[in-house]
Motif scaffolding. Structure first.
Motif: not given
Length: 143
Positions: A5-10
């Motif tokens: 899983a490659a996670c993009q977070l704010g």
């Protein structure tokens, strides 16, 4: 088959606790979907765009005593996964590094200090040693 899983977070600069909470939620969701490796963003704990060197230094922690890396170890154990993510590192030499760690249930497996800094990153960080691509903390080396 392995699931990554490659996670993009704010993330928000200086909002370490909320950034850690966002990372923990992403790890939980990813692990719930079967991820064996969860990849979190660069400078996941501190946020990315600093106002100055003092801000980066104030947010940096040593890899050997990083609350972020301890949290990732606990999450890796709870969810039976491995976590790769970026953190703002205060080196033993007193310099600040844009680093990434690989963390499993048994602890930190490796730390990499970004060698090729981009744009204004060199205003805040020291390049990692190009001869040594990664280092395993003493706890991992002693196993």
């Amino acid at each position: 088959m392995s699931v990554v899983a490659a996670c993009q977070l704010g993330l928000a600069v200086g909002e370490v606790e909320s950034n850690r909470a966002a990372a923990a939620a992403a790890v939980a969701e990813s692990a719930g979907r079967g991820a064996e490796l969860v990849v979190l963003p660069e400078l996941c704990d501190s946020g990315y765009v600093f106002t100055g060197v003092a801000e980066a230094r104030a947010l940096a922690t040593p890899a050997a005593d990083s609350p972020t890396l301890r949290q990732w170890q606990a999450l890796a154990g709870r969810y039976r996964t491995t976590i790769a993510g970026g953190f703002c590192e205060l080196g033993e030499d007193g310099l600040v590094y844009n680093s990434a760690a690989l963390v499993g249930p048994d602890g930190v497996l490796a730390v990499y200090r970004k060698a090729h800094l981009w744009d204004a990153e060199a205003d805040f960080f020291t390049p990692g040693d190009r001869r040594r691509r990664w280092s395993a903390p003493a706890t991992a080396r002693s196993r």
